[in-house]
Design an enzyme around this catalytic site. Structure first.
Site, PDB file in Angstrom:
ATOM      1  N   LYS A 290       0.879  -1.176   0.000  1.00  0.00           N
ATOM      2  CA  LYS A 290       0.000   0.000   0.000  1.00  0.00           C
ATOM      3  C   LYS A 290       0.907   1.214   0.000  1.00  0.00           C
ATOM      4  O   LYS A 290       1.417   1.633   1.042  1.00  0.00           O
ATOM      5  CB  LYS A 290      -0.889  -0.021   1.250  1.00  0.00           C
ATOM      6  CG  LYS A 290      -2.227   0.661   1.091  1.00  0.00           C
ATOM      7  CD  LYS A 290      -2.176   2.158   0.848  1.00  0.00           C
ATOM      8  CE  LYS A 290      -1.822   2.957   2.070  1.00  0.00           C
ATOM      9  NZ  LYS A 290      -1.598   4.400   1.770  1.00  0.00           N
TER      10      LYS A 290
ATOM     11  N   ALA B 211       1.947   5.268  -0.391  1.00  0.00           N
ATOM     12  CA  ALA B 211       1.286   6.480   0.099  1.00  0.00           C
ATOM     13  C   ALA B 211       0.253   6.931  -0.925  1.00  0.00           C
ATOM     14  O   ALA B 211       0.436   6.730  -2.135  1.00  0.00           O
ATOM     15  CB  ALA B 211       2.322   7.567   0.335  1.00  0.00           C
TER      16      ALA B 211
ATOM     17  N   GLY C 288       7.131   4.762   8.005  1.00  0.00           N
ATOM     18  CA  GLY C 288       6.345   5.993   8.048  1.00  0.00           C
ATOM     19  C   GLY C 288       6.584   6.713   9.350  1.00  0.00           C
ATOM     20  O   GLY C 288       7.631   6.532   9.996  1.00  0.00           O
TER      21      GLY C 288
ATOM     22  N   GLU D 158       9.654   1.002  10.686  1.00  0.00           N
ATOM     23  CA  GLU D 158      10.758   1.941  10.430  1.00  0.00           C
ATOM     24  C   GLU D 158      10.162   3.337  10.496  1.00  0.00           C
ATOM     25  O   GLU D 158       9.401   3.742   9.615  1.00  0.00           O
ATOM     26  CB  GLU D 158      11.378   1.681   9.051  1.00  0.00           C
ATOM     27  CG  GLU D 158      11.964   0.275   8.877  1.00  0.00           C
ATOM     28  CD  GLU D 158      13.179   0.017   9.753  1.00  0.00           C
ATOM     29  OE1 GLU D 158      13.721   0.959  10.349  1.00  0.00           O
ATOM     30  OE2 GLU D 158      13.574  -1.160   9.866  1.00  0.00           O
ATOM     31  N   LEU D 159      10.506   4.098  11.548  1.00  0.00           N
ATOM     32  CA  LEU D 159       9.747   5.308  11.869  1.00  0.00           C
ATOM     33  C   LEU D 159      10.589   6.582  11.765  1.00  0.00           C
ATOM     34  O   LEU D 159      11.630   6.592  11.124  1.00  0.00           O
ATOM     35  CB  LEU D 159       9.138   5.133  13.263  1.00  0.00           C
ATOM     36  CG  LEU D 159       8.377   3.807  13.461  1.00  0.00           C
ATOM     37  CD1 LEU D 159       7.842   3.693  14.877  1.00  0.00           C
ATOM     38  CD2 LEU D 159       7.250   3.647  12.441  1.00  0.00           C
TER      39      LEU D 159
ATOM     40  N   CYS E 146      14.235  10.038   6.310  1.00  0.00           N
ATOM     41  CA  CYS E 146      14.233   9.655   7.722  1.00  0.00           C
ATOM     42  C   CYS E 146      15.626   9.814   8.290  1.00  0.00           C
ATOM     43  O   CYS E 146      15.808  10.208   9.424  1.00  0.00           O
ATOM     44  CB  CYS E 146      13.736   8.225   7.869  1.00  0.00           C
ATOM     45  SG  CYS E 146      14.676   7.040   6.921  1.00  0.00           S
TER      46      CYS E 146
ATOM     47  N   GLU F  11      10.706  16.011  14.768  1.00  0.00           N
ATOM     48  CA  GLU F  11      11.353  15.668  13.504  1.00  0.00           C
ATOM     49  C   GLU F  11      11.114  16.813  12.505  1.00  0.00           C
ATOM     50  O   GLU F  11       9.984  17.273  12.349  1.00  0.00           O
ATOM     51  CB  GLU F  11      10.756  14.374  12.947  1.00  0.00           C
ATOM     52  CG  GLU F  11      11.349  14.001  11.600  1.00  0.00           C
ATOM     53  CD  GLU F  11      10.832  12.672  11.069  1.00  0.00           C
ATOM     54  OE1 GLU F  11       9.625  12.388  11.221  1.00  0.00           O
ATOM     55  OE2 GLU F  11      11.649  11.933  10.489  1.00  0.00           O
TER      56      GLU F  11
HETATM   57  P1  NAD Z   1       2.698   8.333   7.526  1.00  0.00           P
HETATM   58  O1  NAD Z   1       2.868   7.522   8.741  1.00  0.00           O
HETATM   59  O2  NAD Z   1       1.708   9.412   7.549  1.00  0.00           O
HETATM   60  O3  NAD Z   1       2.324   7.420   6.275  1.00  0.00           O
HETATM   61  C1  NAD Z   1       3.109   6.331   5.858  1.00  0.00           C
HETATM   62  C2  NAD Z   1       2.234   5.284   5.193  1.00  0.00           C
HETATM   63  O4  NAD Z   1       1.313   4.790   6.154  1.00  0.00           O
HETATM   64  C3  NAD Z   1       1.379   5.811   4.032  1.00  0.00           C
HETATM   65  O5  NAD Z   1       1.250   4.809   3.056  1.00  0.00           O
HETATM   66  C4  NAD Z   1       0.047   6.065   4.693  1.00  0.00           C
HETATM   67  O6  NAD Z   1      -1.028   6.041   3.782  1.00  0.00           O
HETATM   68  C5  NAD Z   1      -0.018   4.904   5.672  1.00  0.00           C
HETATM   69  N1  NAD Z   1      -0.894   5.124   6.833  1.00  0.00           N
HETATM   70  C6  NAD Z   1      -1.188   6.288   7.461  1.00  0.00           C
HETATM   71  N2  NAD Z   1      -2.050   6.059   8.482  1.00  0.00           N
HETATM   72  C7  NAD Z   1      -2.286   4.721   8.516  1.00  0.00           C
HETATM   73  C8  NAD Z   1      -3.069   3.875   9.345  1.00  0.00           C
HETATM   74  N3  NAD Z   1      -3.793   4.345  10.351  1.00  0.00           N
HETATM   75  N4  NAD Z   1      -3.072   2.544   9.096  1.00  0.00           N
HETATM   76  C9  NAD Z   1      -2.326   2.034   8.091  1.00  0.00           C
HETATM   77  N5  NAD Z   1      -1.583   2.793   7.255  1.00  0.00           N
HETATM   78  C10 NAD Z   1      -1.541   4.122   7.465  1.00  0.00           C
HETATM   79  O7  NAD Z   1       4.149   8.875   7.204  1.00  0.00           O
HETATM   80  P2  NAD Z   1       4.544   9.962   6.118  1.00  0.00           P
HETATM   81  O8  NAD Z   1       4.351  11.299   6.708  1.00  0.00           O
HETATM   82  O9  NAD Z   1       3.883   9.636   4.838  1.00  0.00           O
HETATM   83  O10 NAD Z   1       6.105   9.639   5.948  1.00  0.00           O
HETATM   84  C11 NAD Z   1       7.088  10.365   6.560  1.00  0.00           C
HETATM   85  C12 NAD Z   1       7.552   9.695   7.828  1.00  0.00           C
HETATM   86  O11 NAD Z   1       8.157   8.449   7.510  1.00  0.00           O
HETATM   87  C13 NAD Z   1       8.609  10.472   8.562  1.00  0.00           C
HETATM   88  O12 NAD Z   1       8.350  10.459   9.932  1.00  0.00           O
HETATM   89  C14 NAD Z   1       9.888   9.712   8.265  1.00  0.00           C
HETATM   90  O13 NAD Z   1      10.921   9.882   9.186  1.00  0.00           O
HETATM   91  C15 NAD Z   1       9.392   8.331   8.215  1.00  0.00           C
HETATM   92  N6  NAD Z   1      10.330   7.482   7.486  1.00  0.00           N
HETATM   93  C16 NAD Z   1      11.036   6.543   8.189  1.00  0.00           C
HETATM   94  C17 NAD Z   1      11.976   5.761   7.533  1.00  0.00           C
HETATM   95  C18 NAD Z   1      12.765   4.709   8.263  1.00  0.00           C
HETATM   96  O14 NAD Z   1      13.297   3.838   7.598  1.00  0.00           O
HETATM   97  N7  NAD Z   1      12.863   4.745   9.579  1.00  0.00           N
HETATM   98  C19 NAD Z   1      12.198   5.945   6.174  1.00  0.00           C
HETATM   99  C20 NAD Z   1      11.479   6.929   5.508  1.00  0.00           C
HETATM  100  C21 NAD Z   1      10.530   7.683   6.181  1.00  0.00           C
END
Ligand code: NAD
Length: 499
Positions: free
Chosen positions: A171, A173, A224, A246-247, A280, A381
């Protein structure tokens, strides 16, 4: 009009709302995708579930061969995929090409490990008894991916999942589904069997949540934000599903008085502003020893001033737009808060003007000196092109500030003193520490955050453990046991127990 990719083809899921995919450099619509509901997700998960037994039972070497072919086909399509990625994500074309190549590299890394999915053998457990430790795939993996590196972060899940015999429903984004859909089609055309890799489109709260909750999904592989990661951990708890999360991160970089300041300034500039700061692992807090601070900051400001800003498709652009208006608004709030807290603006802190840049979500590369230590850029962040810099007295102060975060993803230190570097590497609370090196991620090394930056590991041979269950098998040799049992000798030893 793009459609979800399920069971080897694009499918029409009638009656669903459609969501716009927008070009961040000018706000125009690139395409639309359906906001899949739980029925759409169920269709994808069912397809994967049905494909699982055959894929699981395909010999690992053969799976590797198929995955290798599929990766090669994606590489051959980089000329088509990179502009598509730029159009939906915003990043410069050069970075989009790099990202597709990284996706391929990650798959190839796991192809190379196909014959290394190993267990163990424990001899002489008991009289005529030995043990085997075997690893079995989990089944359907729900891969939920963000928009900042839509393909790299997909590859981190797809590679270890498929090579170990699992099947995947991804899934992406809601704002970056297009490249992922096309990659699924290419990989299928190159020989990946139908149902082994499916892609559903939709929102996080809709399709994402439905995927995570689906009873046939055995593992949630998520990248995410930390708040979403916490929600998914709660969803996983309900079904006791496996997770890797991975956050978010707020990586500190420490520049000591004996560092190579030119190299450190280059690493800070690339490390903060690559992908418009939306990584990230970007360097998000910089601590420099006060004795070299002025010299270092001058070098850094010079590099930042040379970052060319513009649409990702324009020649020589190094800084594209932020991904969405919301992302830019959030960054602006954080930068304004830093300035209100007393930060000196060394560069940027505003939107660029002219050349049509007002149409997109652009923001100038920003350097902030000495925001308050409890300001938002210090504690939250910062997911955009703004770097706060603080002067520190010594390594003790630097380490205390570096570790004073809820996050623990990456960290880096620049010093010529290897004792100091190795001590810092022990003490920095983060899943990665780079010493005198830019923050580059290697497929060969396990990757994953400490503290609120994550749970579990991707990359490395270690990732295979996160896509398999361990099973212990006890084997009793039939030849002699029958005879001994008959004479009452069979009983087990002190080290055995029944539970
Ligand atoms: P996000 O958590 O809003 O979304 C990420 C994904 O999760 C998207 O596909 C979104 O549609 C889905 N999602 C959102 N809510 C959900 C729910 N309730 N249930 C299931 N899926 C859901 O994150 P974002 O803002 O799109 O991405 C940026 C974040 O990702 C930043 O915090 C960044 O640091 C982090 N990130 C972490 C890594 C890592 O490897 N640690 C790598 C890249 C990005």
């Amino acid at each position: 009009m793009a459609q979800p990719f399920i069971d080897g083809s694009y499918v029409d899921l009638p009656g669903l709302d459609r969501m716009s995919v927008v070009d961040p450099s000018n706000g125009s619509e690139v395409d639309t995708v359906p906001a899949s509901d739980s029925d759409g997700v169920d269709r994808a998960v069912t397809s994967a579930f049905e494909a699982f037994p055959a894929w699981r039972d395909t010999p690992a070497a053969k799976r590797g061969e198929i995955l290798g072919e599929a990766a090669g086909a994606v590489l051959a399509a980089v000329g088509e995929l990179a502009p598509l990625l730029t159009s939906e994500q915003g990043k410069p074309l050069r970075e989009a090409r790099l990202e597709i190549r990284r996706f391929v590299h990650t798959l190839e890394h796991y192809v190379g490990l196909a014959k290394n999915i190993r267990g163990g053998y424990v001899p002489d457990l008991d009289e005529d008894t030995y043990g085997l430790i075997v690893r079995r795939p989990l089944g359907v993996i729900g891969a939920i991916v963000p928009w900042n590196f839509p393909t790299t972060l997909l590859g981190n899940k797809l590679g270890p999942a498929l090579i170990t015999g699992n099947v995947v429903v991804a899934k992406p984004a809601d704002t970056t589904p297009l490249t992922t859909l096309r990659i699924a089609e290419i990989m299928h055309e190159a020989g990946l069997p139908a149902g082994v890799f499916n892609v559903v489109t939709g929102t996080g709260a809709g399709a994402g949540q439905a995927l995570a909750e689906h009873p046939l999904v055995r593992k949630i592989a998520f990248t995410g934000s930390t708040p979403t990661g916490k929600k998914l951990m709660a969803v996983a708890a309900e079904g006791l599903k496996r997770t890797t999360l991975e956050l978010g991160g707020s990586d500190p970089m420490i520049v000591c008085d004996d560092a190579n300041l030119d190299k450190a300034a280059s690493a800070a500039s690339v490390g903060r502003f690559f992908n418009c700061g939306q990584a990230c692992l970007a360097i998000k807090r910089l601590y420099v020893f006060e004795s070299v601070a002025d010299e270092f900051i001058e070098k850094l400001a010079d590099k930042v001033g040379r970052l060319r800003i513009g649409p990702g498709t324009a020649e020589g652009v190094m800084l594209g737009p932020l991904h969405t208006a919301r992302q830019r608004d959030l960054l602006e709030e954080q930068v304004n808060d830093a300035v209100d807290s007393g930060a000196e603006v060394l560069h940027g802190a505003k939107r660029p003007e002219g050349d049509g840049l007002e149409e997109g979500y652009f923001y100038e590369p920003t350097l902030l000196l000495e925001p308050a230590r409890d300001s938002r850029v210090a504690t939250e962040e910062v997911f955009g092109p703004a770097l706060p810099v603080w002067r520190v007295r010594d390594i003790e102060e630097a380490l205390e500030l570096a570790n004073g975060s809820i996050y623990g993803l990456g960290s880096s230190i620049w010093t010529a003193d290897l004792n100091r570097a190795s001590d810092a590497a022990q003490r920095l609370e983060a899943g990665y520490t780079w010493i005198n090196s830019p923050q580059l991620v290697y497929d060969e090394l396990p990757f994953g955050g400490w503290k609120q930056s994550g749970y579990g590991k991707e990359h490395g041979i270690e990732a295979l453990d996160y896509y398999t269950e361990t099973k212990s098998v006890v084997v009793k040799r039939a030849v002699t046991t029958g005879d001994r049992a008959a004479t009452g000798e069979l009983g087990g030893s002190e080290s055995t127990s029944q539970r």
